[in-house]
Enzyme design. Structure first.
Site: not given
Length: 262
Positions: A18, A221, A175, A103, A181, A20, A105
């Site tokens: 991914n 991660s 996730e 996701h 991150g 991003k 985010e």
């Protein structure tokens, strides 16, 4: 648990990068050309989910390779006054096969909800795309010991009205938001516990046969150092890789770790 190592071996292992908001088209081409020879003998499905502007370049750059291309989001309508959005038909026509949906985010920064995740997921399936549906808990939710409640709610809402037959094309990515991150990673035991719980939710919704066949990735991660330990777990069927997917050698090392699963 409802599944053992033998059943795990029957599921498709998928390592998906991914990217991003990283890489221009020229940079994407260079990275994919660097990755391709490193993963050509992969024992798993290899996917690169890239920014919209990189998609056409990525599809072209991976022709003749074993790398599949995915988008990082899609809209639920086929067309219309939705400035800044991309339809499933647009993705499908240029050769995209996968799409990341929900996701953390997107949920955190852009107002994504379980309702919109569900609508995007159903639109992706209707278009013949394979959605990678993301679920996960916040650190505060884990500390309050409500991880299972959060995950169960997300699974039930995000996959509402999806048929058992359609589930053959759905990938789930667990996730934990607190491990994205941040440099923090759930232990292999924590990842296995939640991935196993996700599978039990799928069993409740769709039955044992469907639950046993769904690929569940870990997406917090995972990197070249911890991938092998995570991938050995019975209910961890791959990874949704963030930062490490932007470094060819690291991404290839994660792909190679799938051959060590059993």
């Amino acid at each position: 648990m409802i599944l053992d190592a033998l059943t795990k071996g029957m599921r498709k292992t998928i390592i998906a990068g991914n990217w991003k908001m990283n890489k221009t088209p020229s940079e994407a081409k260079a990275l994919l050309e660097e990755i391709a020879p490193l993963v050509k003998d992969a024992k798993c499905e290899v996917v690169a989910c890239v920014p919209y502007v990189d998609l056409a370049t990525a599809v072209e750059a991976t022709k003749g390779t074993n790398i599949k291309i995915g988008a990082e989001n899609c809209h639920w309508e086929e067309k219309g006054a939705y400035t800044g959005e991309i339809s499933t038909g647009m993705l499908k026509e240029i050769g995209v096969e996968y799409v990341v949906i929900g996701h953390s985010e997107r949920r955190q920064y852009f107002g994504e909800t379980d309702e919109t995740v569900n609508k995007r997921t159903k639109a992706a399936l209707a278009a013949g795309l394979k959605p990678i549906v993301c679920v996960g808990e916040l650190l505060w939710e884990r500390e309050c010991n409500i991880t299972n409640e959060v995950i169960a709610r997300q699974i039930k809402l995000d996959l509402w009205d999806v048929t058992p037959e359609e589930m053959a094309n759905v990938v789930i990515a667990y996730e934990p938001v607190w491990a994205i991150g941040t440099g923090k990673t759930a232990t292999a035991e924590q990842a296995e516990e939640v991935c196993g719980f996700i599978r039990s939710c799928l069993k409740e919704m769709f039955g044992l046969e469907v639950a046993a066949a769904v690929t569940i990735q870990y997406g917090g991660s995972m990197n070249d150092q911890n991938a092998a330990e995570l991938l050995k777990k019975p209910n961890v069927d791959g990874g949704l890789i963030g930062g490490a997917s932007l470094v060819a050698e690291k991404f290839a090392a994660i792909v190679a770790a799938t051959a060590l699963e059993y």
